[in-house]
Design a protein around this motif. Structure first.
Motif, short mmCIF file in Angstrom:
data_model
loop_
_atom_site.label_atom_id
_atom_site.label_comp_id
_atom_site.label_asym_id
_atom_site.label_seq_id
_atom_site.Cartn_x
_atom_site.Cartn_y
_atom_site.Cartn_z
N ALA A 1 -2.52 -2.35 -15.03
CA ALA A 1 -2.36 -3.25 -16.19
C ALA A 1 -0.95 -3.82 -16.25
O ALA A 1 -0.75 -5.00 -16.58
CB ALA A 1 -2.70 -2.51 -17.48
N CYS A 2 0.05 -3.00 -15.94
CA CYS A 2 1.43 -3.49 -15.91
C CYS A 2 1.60 -4.56 -14.83
O CYS A 2 2.25 -5.58 -15.06
CB CYS A 2 2.40 -2.33 -15.64
N ALA A 3 1.00 -4.33 -13.67
CA ALA A 3 1.08 -5.32 -12.60
C ALA A 3 0.51 -6.66 -13.05
O ALA A 3 1.09 -7.73 -12.80
CB ALA A 3 0.33 -4.81 -11.36
N GLU A 4 -0.61 -6.62 -13.73
CA GLU A 4 -1.25 -7.84 -14.22
C GLU A 4 -0.37 -8.57 -15.22
O GLU A 4 -0.22 -9.80 -15.18
CB GLU A 4 -2.61 -7.51 -14.83
N LYS A 5 0.25 -7.81 -16.15
CA LYS A 5 1.09 -8.43 -17.17
C LYS A 5 2.36 -9.03 -16.57
O LYS A 5 2.79 -10.13 -16.95
CB LYS A 5 1.48 -7.39 -18.23
N PHE A 6 2.99 -8.31 -15.64
CA PHE A 6 4.20 -8.84 -15.01
C PHE A 6 3.88 -10.06 -14.15
O PHE A 6 4.66 -11.02 -14.11
CB PHE A 6 4.87 -7.76 -14.15
N LEU B 1 6.41 -8.84 -7.42
CA LEU B 1 5.93 -7.47 -7.57
C LEU B 1 5.93 -6.68 -6.28
O LEU B 1 5.54 -7.19 -5.23
CB LEU B 1 4.50 -7.47 -8.13
N ILE B 2 6.39 -5.44 -6.38
CA ILE B 2 6.20 -4.45 -5.31
C ILE B 2 5.28 -3.39 -5.89
O ILE B 2 5.64 -2.69 -6.84
CB ILE B 2 7.53 -3.82 -4.88
N LEU B 3 4.07 -3.30 -5.37
CA LEU B 3 3.06 -2.39 -5.90
C LEU B 3 2.85 -1.25 -4.93
O LEU B 3 2.60 -1.47 -3.75
CB LEU B 3 1.74 -3.13 -6.12
N THR B 4 2.96 -0.02 -5.42
CA THR B 4 2.77 1.14 -4.55
C THR B 4 1.75 2.09 -5.15
O THR B 4 1.56 2.15 -6.36
CB THR B 4 4.09 1.90 -4.33
N ALA B 5 1.09 2.83 -4.29
CA ALA B 5 0.12 3.85 -4.69
C ALA B 5 -0.31 4.60 -3.44
O ALA B 5 -0.05 4.15 -2.32
CB ALA B 5 -1.09 3.23 -5.39
N SER C 1 2.53 -5.02 -1.27
CA SER C 1 1.80 -3.79 -1.62
C SER C 1 2.02 -2.79 -0.50
O SER C 1 2.01 -3.14 0.68
CB SER C 1 0.32 -4.06 -1.83
N SER C 2 2.22 -1.53 -0.90
CA SER C 2 2.54 -0.53 0.11
C SER C 2 2.00 0.84 -0.29
O SER C 2 2.08 1.24 -1.45
CB SER C 2 4.06 -0.43 0.29
N LYS C 3 1.44 1.55 0.67
CA LYS C 3 1.02 2.94 0.45
C LYS C 3 2.28 3.79 0.28
O LYS C 3 3.21 3.70 1.08
CB LYS C 3 0.20 3.44 1.62
N LEU C 4 2.30 4.60 -0.76
CA LEU C 4 3.48 5.44 -1.01
C LEU C 4 3.08 6.70 -1.75
O LEU C 4 2.42 6.64 -2.78
CB LEU C 4 4.52 4.67 -1.83
N THR D 1 5.12 2.07 -9.49
CA THR D 1 4.46 3.15 -8.76
C THR D 1 3.13 3.47 -9.42
O THR D 1 2.94 3.23 -10.61
CB THR D 1 5.34 4.41 -8.71
N GLY D 2 2.20 4.00 -8.64
CA GLY D 2 0.88 4.32 -9.18
C GLY D 2 0.16 3.09 -9.71
O GLY D 2 -0.48 3.13 -10.76
N ALA D 3 0.23 1.99 -8.95
CA ALA D 3 -0.27 0.70 -9.43
C ALA D 3 -1.73 0.45 -9.11
O ALA D 3 -2.24 -0.64 -9.41
CB ALA D 3 0.58 -0.44 -8.84
N SER D 4 -2.43 1.42 -8.55
CA SER D 4 -3.80 1.17 -8.10
C SER D 4 -4.83 1.18 -9.22
O SER D 4 -5.95 0.70 -9.04
CB SER D 4 -4.20 2.20 -7.03
N SER D 5 -4.48 1.73 -10.39
CA SER D 5 -5.44 1.79 -11.49
C SER D 5 -4.72 2.02 -12.80
O SER D 5 -3.50 2.23 -12.84
CB SER D 5 -6.45 2.93 -11.25
N GLY D 6 -5.49 1.98 -13.89
CA GLY D 6 -4.97 2.37 -15.20
C GLY D 6 -3.75 1.60 -15.67
O GLY D 6 -3.68 0.37 -15.55
N ILE D 7 -2.77 2.33 -16.18
CA ILE D 7 -1.58 1.72 -16.76
C ILE D 7 -0.79 0.95 -15.71
O ILE D 7 -0.31 -0.16 -15.98
CB ILE D 7 -0.71 2.80 -17.42
#
Length: 257
Positions: free
Chosen positions: A21-26, A33-37, A60-63, A12-18
Motif C-alpha cells: 500500500a505504501c508503494a502504491e501511495k508513493f 521506488l526501490i521495492l524489496t521483499a 524491485s529486488s529480492k532481499l 522493505t517488505g513491499a510484496s503485500s499489506g502495508i
C-alpha cells in the motif's frame, strides 16, 4: 505539503499489506521506488503494475533483511543514481505463533527477532550513512500498538515492537544534528496477511482475529506514512498511533455480536 516527485524511496517488505500500500501511495505521488521483499515474483508484478499506471521509475529486488551481507551487497549493487535514498520505510516484519512464553517455539522467536529488530537495524545501518553525509533524509519505521502495551501470549512479538519504538526514539536522538527525520507509524489491528503468517496459513484462525469489527486497511496505514513524509522540512512527526474505531488499545476491542 512537500512534494515527493523525484524522491527515491526504499520500502522493505513491499510484496503485500502495508508495504504494498505504501508503494502504491508513493508511486501515485511520482516518487522513484526501490521495492524489496523475499517474494520477488510478487514485487516484480507490483512494480510492473505501478510503472504502467503511474509512469514512475522502479527497481524491485529480492532481499532478506535478516542477512546483513545480503543487505550490504544489495545496496552496493544499486546504480549510483539510485544510492541517494531520501526515504527509508522499514516495513518488513512479522509475527509467528501465539503461545505462552514458556511454551514458545524457539524458531518462531528467532524469526521475529531476526526480522523485526535485526532486519530493521541492518537495513538502517546500510542506508542511513548516505543520509548523514548529505544531512537530509527520512527514516519511517512501521511499529505497532504492541510496542506500547503487551497483550496475552504476544510476549516475543510484543518485545520486538517495543524494540522498534525504542530504536525509533534512539535514532531520532542520534541524527538530531544531521537534518534527518525519524518517524514511527504504529497501527493496531490491520487486515493483511499478518494473522495468516502468524498462524502459518491457517485461514480460519486468521479470519477470527477480525470477527465483529472493521479493522484498519493497509491503505489507512499508508496514508499515515504519506502524511509524515510530506510535512514541511522543519516538521518531524515523531510517532503516529492509529487503530480501528472499535479498538481502544491492544487489550480493549469491541466486537459486534
Amino acid at each position: 505539503m512537500v512534494t515527493l516527485e523525484g524522491k527515491t524511496v526504499l520500502i522493505t517488505g513491499a510484496s503485500s499489506g502495508i508495504g504494498k500500500a505504501c508503494a502504491e501511495k508513493f508511486a501515485e505521488l511520482n516518487a522513484k521506488l526501490i521495492l524489496t521483499a523475499r517474494r520477488k515474483e510478487r514485487i516484480d508484478i507490483l512494480a510492473e503494475e505501478l510503472i504502467q499506471k503511474y509512469k514512475v521509475e522502479i527497481i524491485s529486488s529480492k532481499l532478506d533483511v535478516r542477512n546483513f551481507n545480503e543487505v550490504k551487497s544489495f545496496y552496493e549493487s544499486l546504480p549510483d543514481e539510485w544510492k541517494t535514498i531520501d526515504i527509508l520505510v522499514n516495513n518488513a516484519g512479522l509475527a509467528r505463533g501465539l503461545d505462552k512464553f514458556y511454551e514458545g517455539k524457539i524458531e518462531d522467536w528467532d524469526e521475529m527477532i531476526d526480522t523485526n529488530i535485526k532486519g530493521l537495524l541492518y537495513v538502517s545501518r546500510v542506508i542511513v550513512p548516505q543520509m548523514v553525509e548529505r544531512q537530509t533524509g527520512h527514516i519511517i519505521n512501521i511499529g505497532s500498538t504492541a510496542g506500547h502495551e503487551p497483550y496475552p501470549m504476544g510476549n516475543v512479538y510484543v518485545a520486538t515492537k517495543f524494540a522498534v519504538k525504542a530504536l525509533s526514539q534512539s535514532f531520532r536522538i542520534d541524527v538530531l544534528e544531521k537534518g534527518i527525520k525519524v518517524t514511527s507509524v504504529d497501527p493496531g489491528m490491520v487486515e493483511t496477511e499478518f494473522s495468516k503468517v502468524r498462524f502459518r496459513g491457517d485461514d480460519e484462525r486468521a479470519k477470527k482475529v477480525y470477527d465483529g469489527l472493521q479493522p484498519l486497511t493497509p491503505q489507512d496505514v499508508a496514508d499515515a506514512v504519506i502524511y509524515a513524509a510530506t510535512r514541511p522540512k522543519h516538521v518531524n512527526i515523531n510517532q503516529i498511533i492509529l487503530t480501528p474505531l472499535a479498538q481502544a488499545s491492544s487489550n480493549f476491542v469491541h466486537r459486534k455480536k
